[in-house]
Design a protein around this motif. Structure first.
Motif, PDB file in Angstrom:
ATOM      1  N   ASP A   1     -52.269 -68.214  53.418  1.00 46.75           N
ATOM      2  CA  ASP A   1     -52.115 -67.932  52.359  1.00 46.75           C
ATOM      3  C   ASP A   1     -50.461 -68.372  51.445  1.00 46.75           C
ATOM      4  OD1 ASP A   1     -54.782 -68.098  51.804  1.00 46.75           O
ATOM      5  OD2 ASP A   1     -54.450 -65.934  51.330  1.00 46.75           O
ATOM      6  N   LEU A   2     -49.862 -66.838  52.093  1.00 49.24           N
ATOM      7  CA  LEU A   2     -48.343 -67.393  52.328  1.00 49.24           C
ATOM      8  C   LEU A   2     -47.888 -68.830  52.686  1.00 49.24           C
ATOM      9  CD1 LEU A   2     -45.505 -66.076  50.927  1.00 49.24           C
ATOM     10  CD2 LEU A   2     -45.503 -64.876  53.475  1.00 49.24           C
TER      11      LEU A   2
ATOM     12  N   GLU B   1     -39.396 -64.627  50.892  1.00 51.51           N
ATOM     13  CA  GLU B   1     -40.909 -64.643  50.933  1.00 51.51           C
ATOM     14  C   GLU B   1     -41.904 -63.647  52.144  1.00 51.51           C
ATOM     15  OE1 GLU B   1     -44.668 -67.431  49.092  1.00 51.51           O
ATOM     16  OE2 GLU B   1     -42.513 -67.625  48.970  1.00 51.51           O
ATOM     17  N   ALA B   2     -41.642 -63.984  52.714  1.00 52.82           N
ATOM     18  CA  ALA B   2     -42.495 -63.611  54.342  1.00 52.82           C
ATOM     19  C   ALA B   2     -41.758 -62.014  54.464  1.00 52.82           C
ATOM     20  CB  ALA B   2     -42.195 -64.299  55.858  1.00 52.82           C
TER      21      ALA B   2
ATOM     22  N   ALA C   1     -43.852 -61.255  62.916  1.00 53.71           N
ATOM     23  CA  ALA C   1     -44.893 -61.437  61.345  1.00 53.71           C
ATOM     24  C   ALA C   1     -46.047 -61.060  62.256  1.00 53.71           C
ATOM     25  CB  ALA C   1     -45.438 -63.145  61.384  1.00 53.71           C
TER      26      ALA C   1
ATOM     27  N   ALA D   1     -54.275 -63.720  55.432  1.00 53.61           N
ATOM     28  CA  ALA D   1     -53.641 -63.800  53.938  1.00 53.61           C
ATOM     29  C   ALA D   1     -51.625 -64.680  54.701  1.00 53.61           C
ATOM     30  CB  ALA D   1     -53.332 -62.585  53.580  1.00 53.61           C
ATOM     31  N   PHE D   2     -51.342 -63.791  55.844  1.00 54.62           N
ATOM     32  CA  PHE D   2     -49.547 -64.355  55.373  1.00 54.62           C
ATOM     33  C   PHE D   2     -49.559 -65.994  56.116  1.00 54.62           C
ATOM     34  CE2 PHE D   2     -46.233 -65.270  58.552  1.00 54.62           C
ATOM     35  CZ  PHE D   2     -45.210 -64.004  57.941  1.00 54.62           C
ATOM     36  N   TYR D   3     -50.821 -66.159  57.099  1.00 61.39           N
ATOM     37  CA  TYR D   3     -50.497 -67.964  57.256  1.00 61.39           C
ATOM     38  C   TYR D   3     -50.938 -68.219  56.482  1.00 61.39           C
ATOM     39  CZ  TYR D   3     -48.762 -64.957  61.917  1.00 61.39           C
ATOM     40  OH  TYR D   3     -48.077 -64.658  62.580  1.00 61.39           O
TER      41      TYR D   3
ATOM     42  N   ALA E   1     -40.990 -59.889  51.976  1.00 60.99           N
ATOM     43  CA  ALA E   1     -40.772 -58.943  50.686  1.00 60.99           C
ATOM     44  C   ALA E   1     -42.777 -58.979  51.155  1.00 60.99           C
ATOM     45  CB  ALA E   1     -41.442 -59.937  49.978  1.00 60.99           C
ATOM     46  N   SER E   2     -43.348 -60.149  52.157  1.00 59.49           N
ATOM     47  CA  SER E   2     -44.793 -59.807  52.052  1.00 59.49           C
ATOM     48  C   SER E   2     -45.656 -59.487  53.226  1.00 59.49           C
ATOM     49  CB  SER E   2     -45.576 -60.976  52.333  1.00 59.49           C
ATOM     50  OG  SER E   2     -45.668 -61.838  51.118  1.00 59.49           O
ATOM     51  N   GLY E   3     -44.355 -58.659  54.232  1.00 58.48           N
ATOM     52  CA  GLY E   3     -44.832 -57.799  55.162  1.00 58.48           C
ATOM     53  C   GLY E   3     -44.478 -57.735  56.451  1.00 58.48           C
TER      54      GLY E   3
ATOM     55  N   GLU F   1     -55.006 -59.565  57.638  1.00 55.60           N
ATOM     56  CA  GLU F   1     -53.580 -59.438  57.422  1.00 55.60           C
ATOM     57  C   GLU F   1     -52.958 -60.111  57.598  1.00 55.60           C
ATOM     58  OE1 GLU F   1     -49.467 -56.686  57.538  1.00 55.60           O
ATOM     59  OE2 GLU F   1     -50.907 -56.777  59.441  1.00 55.60           O
TER      60      GLU F   1
END
Length: 152
Positions: free
Chosen positions: A28-29, A95-96, A121, A24-26, A98-100, A21
């Protein structure tokens, strides 16, 4: 500064309970390129991500309180917070979230002319996204902006 810098890189090491997770956040997002990754097998994993230019911001307790007051309307923040300069604070905050990421405070224009938001985050990091609304020359001309050397 009269002495050459002795530190070549600032690397913030963060334990991520949910490694996938966080990656993917740091990576990819947020778009932090992966410079290296290592594993000793099993759950042992590490990824080193490029985060642009690194600085270490040291703040007195009074200044930290002032930042919390401006950015979060008084929510007391963590003693360690990662601030990331971005091109579009509002869009990346949405966006962040919305991504959790947990939205702690929406974008707000600060007295020092940046647009800041605060989120919790993945890997339990409290982060600020900030977008500079003035260039360095404009900022340097404002009262209160100087180095400690200049203030002496």
């Amino acid at each position: 500064m009269t002495n050459p810098p002795r530190i070549k890189q600032l690397r913030l090491v963060v334990e991520a309970e949910d490694f996938d997770e966080a990656l993917a956040f740091y990576r990819d997002l947020l778009g932090m390129p992966e410079l290296a990754a290592f594993s000793e097998g099993g759950d042992d994993r590490v990824a080193i991500l490029e985060a642009g230019r690194a600085t270490l911001e040291l703040a007195s307790p009074a200044h930290k309180e002032a930042i919390d007051r401006v950015e979060t309307d008084g929510l007391v923040g963590a003693p360690l917070r990662v601030a990331l300069e971005v091109e579009d604070t509002a869009a990346l905050t949405a966006e962040a979230a919305a991504s959790g990421a947990e939205l702690l405070a929406p974008p707000v224009e600060t007295p020092w002319r940046s647009l800041n938001s605060r989120l919790r985050a993945p890997a339990s990091l409290e982060i600020t996204f900030f977008q500079e609304l003035e260039d360095t020359e404009q900022r340097a001309a404002r009262p209160g902006f100087a180095t400690d050397e200049d203030r002496s």
